[in-house]
Design an enzyme around this catalytic site. Structure first.
Site, PDB file in Angstrom:
ATOM      1  N   LYS A 170      18.708  -1.774 -10.048  1.00 25.70           N
ATOM      2  CA  LYS A 170      17.537  -1.562 -11.086  1.00 25.70           C
ATOM      3  C   LYS A 170      16.375  -1.285 -10.155  1.00 25.70           C
ATOM      4  CE  LYS A 170      14.340  -3.255 -12.621  1.00 25.70           C
ATOM      5  NZ  LYS A 170      12.756  -2.624 -12.698  1.00 25.70           N
ATOM      6  N   GLU A 245      13.575 -12.205  -1.617  1.00 26.67           N
ATOM      7  CA  GLU A 245      12.573 -11.706  -0.601  1.00 26.67           C
ATOM      8  C   GLU A 245      11.256 -11.580  -1.331  1.00 26.67           C
ATOM      9  OE1 GLU A 245      10.031  -9.592   1.151  1.00 26.67           O
ATOM     10  OE2 GLU A 245      11.782  -8.023   1.359  1.00 26.67           O
ATOM     11  N   CYS A 279       5.089  -6.369   2.251  1.00 29.13           N
ATOM     12  CA  CYS A 279       5.149  -7.806   2.122  1.00 29.13           C
ATOM     13  C   CYS A 279       5.208  -8.492   3.341  1.00 29.13           C
ATOM     14  CB  CYS A 279       6.657  -8.240   1.650  1.00 29.13           C
ATOM     15  SG  CYS A 279       8.086  -7.533   2.452  1.00 29.13           S
ATOM     16  N   GLU A 377      -1.603 -12.966  -1.547  1.00 28.64           N
ATOM     17  CA  GLU A 377      -1.241 -11.954  -1.311  1.00 28.64           C
ATOM     18  C   GLU A 377      -2.123 -10.629  -2.032  1.00 28.64           C
ATOM     19  OE1 GLU A 377       2.927  -9.643  -0.283  1.00 28.64           O
ATOM     20  OE2 GLU A 377       2.584 -10.551  -2.261  1.00 28.64           O
TER      21      GLU A 377
END
Length: 470
Positions: A170, A245, A279, A377
């Site tokens: 996906k 992750e 990330c 973040e």
């Protein structure tokens, strides 16, 4: 404009069960770069059924057979690298040099690594009175993000193929053009029908169905923490394995030495790479308080020296991926100002001369570790410089975060750098910009669980069987 309106299921390009499309927007132009079909649960069910049907035969193939397929993929991938780079540039705004360089190169590197690991991997090991056997876990749902389209896709697809799993990919709705080309690569390389399947669409639909599906044995997800939490909840009823992750707020510790200014400049420019949409980006830059003035000067010059513009031009930084992402980053910059952080570069709004496209100014604050801009973040080109008094305090600040994905230590005292790295609570640490495709990558704390890259990436897709008295 690209039109990728079919899904790849059971070795065929097929129409969606229900016709519904969505545009993929080029963030540099704010115009459509492509159109994709949006899948439904019915499409997922077809893909899962194909993967389940293919699993008994693919799982029993030999190492030699799987190596042959991977090497065939490698040849086809190399042939189509320019197309992949072009698609990445259009779908998420990476500068041409980055899209055709590191973006595409990471995918090629993960493919080569999978080949190298598979060549040496022992799927059976005699251990005293038992034999330990590694077997493919089964049908895998692979859910990937938009920020590094080939890296995050290839680091899942190739180990899954190498270990004998079948899968449904996906890709991200915002940046799924390159994934379609990858599916064409796998098809042309002769991956057997049903082993690899692709269904495009929204994460809330496709990801949820995959996570809850009784015939999916594992979910591998890269993305935000809230979505990762929801996937774990959705997967709980079927007790499937979930590899995550997730986000990061990675510290970059610059040691006190005669290279401090150079290292601060390098860290600042590095943070702005991929428009800060990484990330593991070193978004908290830790520098000695005694050298703060020098660090500020170096960081300011480095940030102001980052050229921003059209990905097709000779610029270091392109736009961020979408209007929504742009707005989130602007809100964080405003929070930094409201918190009283010292703005030394960048700030609100687009860079001068860029009136169209989701461009953000390379922005640097000087602040403290308790500020929102140092805790959450941002996923954009926004750096926070934080001072420390000594190595112990640097480690304390580095570890004072809900995340633990990446970390960096830069300095000429290698033993001190190693000592600091050992004490940092994070899954991967780069000392003086080291790099290795075989090094495992993944997070502590809220940055996820499990590991990708290298041989540890294989173990994500393997079950362990003990045969006692074998």
């Amino acid at each position: 404009m690209r039109e990728y309106l079919k899904f790849y299921i059971d070795g065929q390009w097929v129409d969606p069960v229900e016709p519904k499309t969505s545009d993929v927007i080029n963030p540099a132009t704010e115009e459509p770069a492509g159109r994709i079909s949006m899948g439904t649960a019915a499409d997922v069910n077809k893909a899962v059924a194909a993967a389940r049907k293919a699993f008994p035969s693919w799982s029993q193939t030999s190492k030699a057979e799987r190596l042959e397929v991977l090497k065939s993929i490698q040849a086809e991938y190399a042939r189509r690298q320019p197309e992949l780079g072009e698609a990445i540039m259009e779908e998420m705004g990476a500068p041409s040099s980055l899209a055709n360089g590191f973006h595409v190169g990471l995918g090629a590197g993960h493919l080569q690594t999978a080949i190298e690991v598979l060549e040496k991997f022992e799927f059976e090991q005699a251990r005293g009175a038992h034999v330990l056997r590694y077997e493919p876990i089964g049908v895998c749902g692979l859910i990937t993000p938009w920020n590094w389209p080939m890296n995050q896709t290839c680091v899942k697809v190739f180990p899954a193929l190498a270990t004998g799993c079948t899968m449904i990919l996906k890709p991200p709705q915002l940046a799924s053009l390159s994934a379609h080309i990858l599916a064409e690569i796998l098809d042309a390389a002769g991956v057997p029908a049903g082993v690899f399947n692709l269904v495009q669409g929204s994460g809330s639909v496709i990801g949820t169905v995959l996570s809850k599906h009784e015939d999916v044995d594992m979910i591998s997800f890269t993305g935000s923490e809230p979505v990762g939490v929801q996937i774990q909840k959705d997967a709980a009823d079927t007790v499937k394995r979930v590899g995550l992750e997730l986000g990061g707020k990675s510290p970059w510790i610059v040691l006190d030495d005669d290279q401090l200014a150079t290292n601060v400049a390098s860290a600042t420019a590095g943070m702005m790479g991929n428009s800060g949409q990484t990330c593991s980006a070193g978004s908290r830059l830790l520098v000695p308080n005694s050298r703060m003035a020098e660090a500020i000067e170096a960081a300011t010059a480095a940030a102001n020296g980052v050229s921003v513009g059209d990905p097709r031009g000779n610029f270091a930084m392109g736009p961020v991926v979408s209007k929504g992402q742009y707005n989130v980053i602007q809100e964080y910059i405003q929070k930094g100002l409201d918190e009283g952080a010292q703005l030394i570069a960048g700030g609100l709004g687009r860079p001068e001369g860029l009136d169209k496209g989701w461009y953000v100014k390379p922005t640097v604050f000087v602040g403290t570790n308790d500020m929102v801009i140092a805790r959450e973040e941002i996923f954009g080109p926004v750096l926070v410089i934080i001072g420390y008094d000594d190595a112990d305090q640097a480690v304390e600040i580095a570890n004072d975060s809900p995340f633990g994905l990446g970390g960096y230590v830069t300095g000429s005292d290698v033993e001190l750098a190693r000592s600091i790295a050992r004490r940092m609570r994070t899954g991967a640490i780069w000392i003086n910009n080291g790099f290795d495709f075989h090094a495992p990558f993944g997070g502590y704390k809220r940055s996820g669980n499990g590991r990708e890259w290298g041989d540890y990436g294989f173990h994500e897709y393997l079950e362990i069987k003990s045969m006692i008295g074998f």
